[in-house]
Write a protein that holds these residues in place. Structure first.
Motif, short mmCIF file in Angstrom:
data_model
loop_
_atom_site.label_atom_id
_atom_site.label_comp_id
_atom_site.label_asym_id
_atom_site.label_seq_id
_atom_site.Cartn_x
_atom_site.Cartn_y
_atom_site.Cartn_z
N UNK A 214 -23.77 101.09 50.95
CA UNK A 214 -25.09 101.28 51.52
C UNK A 214 -26.05 100.38 50.97
N UNK A 215 -26.15 100.13 49.62
CA UNK A 215 -27.15 99.14 48.95
C UNK A 215 -26.84 97.70 49.44
N UNK A 216 -25.52 97.37 49.59
CA UNK A 216 -25.25 95.90 50.15
C UNK A 216 -25.81 96.03 51.44
N UNK A 217 -25.58 96.94 52.21
CA UNK A 217 -26.10 96.78 53.59
C UNK A 217 -27.45 96.75 53.70
N UNK A 227 -35.87 86.35 57.13
CA UNK A 227 -35.66 85.37 57.91
C UNK A 227 -36.46 85.53 59.31
N UNK A 228 -36.95 86.81 59.46
CA UNK A 228 -37.67 86.74 60.83
C UNK A 228 -36.52 87.02 62.01
N UNK A 229 -35.36 87.57 61.64
CA UNK A 229 -34.06 87.84 62.60
C UNK A 229 -33.80 89.19 62.53
N UNK A 230 -32.82 89.36 63.51
CA UNK A 230 -31.95 90.68 63.37
C UNK A 230 -30.63 90.51 63.44
N UNK A 231 -29.67 91.34 62.98
CA UNK A 231 -28.24 90.99 62.55
C UNK A 231 -27.49 90.31 64.01
N UNK A 232 -27.93 90.55 65.03
CA UNK A 232 -27.32 89.90 66.28
C UNK A 232 -27.53 88.37 66.08
N UNK A 233 -28.72 87.92 65.45
CA UNK A 233 -29.18 86.60 65.43
C UNK A 233 -27.99 85.82 64.27
N UNK A 234 -27.38 86.66 63.28
CA UNK A 234 -26.42 86.11 62.48
C UNK A 234 -24.94 85.82 63.12
N UNK A 235 -24.65 84.48 63.18
CA UNK A 235 -23.34 84.32 63.84
C UNK A 235 -22.06 84.74 62.77
N UNK A 236 -22.32 84.76 61.63
CA UNK A 236 -21.30 85.07 60.65
C UNK A 236 -21.76 85.42 59.31
N UNK A 254 -23.35 98.67 58.15
CA UNK A 254 -24.10 97.73 59.05
C UNK A 254 -24.02 98.01 60.68
N UNK A 255 -22.96 98.71 60.91
CA UNK A 255 -22.71 98.85 62.43
C UNK A 255 -22.33 97.72 63.13
N UNK A 256 -21.61 96.88 62.47
CA UNK A 256 -21.26 95.70 63.23
C UNK A 256 -19.78 95.52 63.31
N UNK A 257 -19.42 94.46 64.13
CA UNK A 257 -17.87 94.37 64.35
C UNK A 257 -17.33 93.69 63.02
N UNK A 258 -15.88 93.90 62.89
CA UNK A 258 -15.21 93.53 61.48
C UNK A 258 -15.15 91.79 61.65
N UNK A 259 -15.23 91.28 63.19
CA UNK A 259 -15.02 89.97 63.34
C UNK A 259 -16.37 89.09 62.86
N UNK A 260 -17.42 89.96 62.80
CA UNK A 260 -18.56 89.20 62.02
C UNK A 260 -18.65 88.78 60.71
N UNK A 261 -17.66 89.40 59.99
CA UNK A 261 -17.64 88.92 58.66
C UNK A 261 -16.23 88.11 58.42
N UNK A 262 -16.23 87.01 57.74
CA UNK A 262 -15.26 86.29 57.38
C UNK A 262 -14.27 86.51 56.29
N UNK A 263 -13.35 87.37 56.43
CA UNK A 263 -12.45 87.89 55.54
C UNK A 263 -11.17 87.16 55.37
N UNK A 264 -10.84 86.25 56.03
CA UNK A 264 -9.39 85.60 55.99
C UNK A 264 -9.13 85.11 54.52
#
Length: 324
Positions: A214-217, A227-236, A254-264
């Motif tokens: 929760x705190x990291x989110x 940055x004057x943005x919303x989460x959809x403005x962040x590519x990755x 965060x309520x985002x898709x796993x593909x939006x975080x680089x975990x490889x």
């Protein structure tokens, strides 16, 4: 008057060639079979880079040497900031920051170390370097941020039930109003009640695990909003490699898709002392997966507990420093 913008002119990273499967560390770290399964099956760790024949400077200097190979870059470096996590990374009679400065041959630079935020110290060092350049720098001055260290003992290589540390180093060239990646925001929060870090008792450790995602989110959202943005403005999101389970929980918050975080790179390198986000950045860049003009977010957590996030807008199109 608009304040000068922090820019990242170059980012490089280094990991030893020697690859060690997590299973081969069981005896060294005193891991029972059940704990090993936790790291492999739940946390998603497979291998680390770990070479006991290298010394500290073998690990931290290669990335910095690539950045400082250009004489024009060398003459502009005013500060060297070495960000590390383990409090004592060298014998007491050696100052690692001064040793790095001497080995790089940057006699005119001012060198110092920063470690208070543990694995969040790398991003803190970028912010500190930029503030020094704003306060004292001349036009065109640069700062060289260096991260990394070795897992020289089992006591610092294992964060019980959380992470196994690998060897890595990174370097980042920072200036103001340059042509590199633009730093759009930096957010950080420290929960001081957990400052004992690995010495916390079981009750406090359980508390940290409840607060973690929760705190990291919240800090990620704070950086995005700054940055004057919303989460959809962040590519990755370019994260630290602590483990997959922690990121599954944070992704849920965060309520985002796993593909939006680089975990490889979690399974390839595991967690690497303050260097993960830079290592992951170079992996993406070298694979052509960063696009000029798009926004990315670094996110990391340091034991203690410090949460940090930084939004950048990418400008570089190749690892040699060409810009869009």
């Amino acid at each position: 008057m608009t304040a000068p913008v922090t820019t990242l002119e170059a980012v490089e990273s280094f990991t030893p060639e020697r690859i060690v499967p997590i299973s081969q560390l069981a005896d060294r770290l005193g891991l029972r079979r059940t704990k090993l399964r936790l790291f492999e099956r739940v946390h998603g760790l497979k291998e680390i880079r770990f070479d006991q024949e290298l010394d500290l400077f073998d690990v931290v200097l290669p990335a910095a040497r690539r950045i400082t190979a250009d004489p024009l870059v060398r003459e502009r470096i005013r500060y060297i900031v070495y960000a590390h996590t383990t409090q004592a990374v060298a014998p007491a009679h050696i100052s690692p920051a001064q040793e790095i400065k001497d080995r790089l041959g940057l006699a005119d630079a001012e060198a110092f170390a920063l470690s208070q935020q543990n694995c969040a110290s790398g991003m803190a060092a970028v912010d500190t370097a930029a503030e020094l350049l704003r306060a004292e720098g001349r036009p065109g001055d640069h700062a060289l941020v260096i991260t990394g260290e070795q897992a020289f003992s089992p006591q610092i290589q294992l964060i019980p039930d959380v992470a196994i540390m690998g060897d890595a180093g990174a370097a980042c060239l920072v200036t103001l109003d340059g042509g590199g990646d633009r730093v759009r925001s930096y957010a950080t929060r420290t929960l001081g009640e957990f400052s004992a870090a690995m010495l916390l008792d079981e009750e406090k450790s359980l508390e940290v695990s409840k607060f973690y995602a929760p705190v990291l989110a919240e800090v990620v959202r704070e950086a995005v909003a700054q940055a004057g943005m919303t989460l959809p403005d962040i590519d990755l999101i370019i994260p630290h490699n602590v483990n997959l389970q922690s990121w599954r929980q944070t992704i849920g918050e965060l309520g985002i898709d796993r593909s939006q975080v680089f975990l490889d790179n979690v399974e390839r390198y595991s967690h690497c002392f303050a260097s993960d986000v830079f290592r992951n950045y170079t992996t993406l860049r070298d694979a052509g997966r960063l696009t000029a003009g798009r926004n990315y977010l670094f996110a990391t957590v340091g034991l203690g507990a410090t949460f940090a996030a930084m939004v950048i807008t990418h400008q570089h199109t190749d690892p040699t420093g060409g810009t869009a």
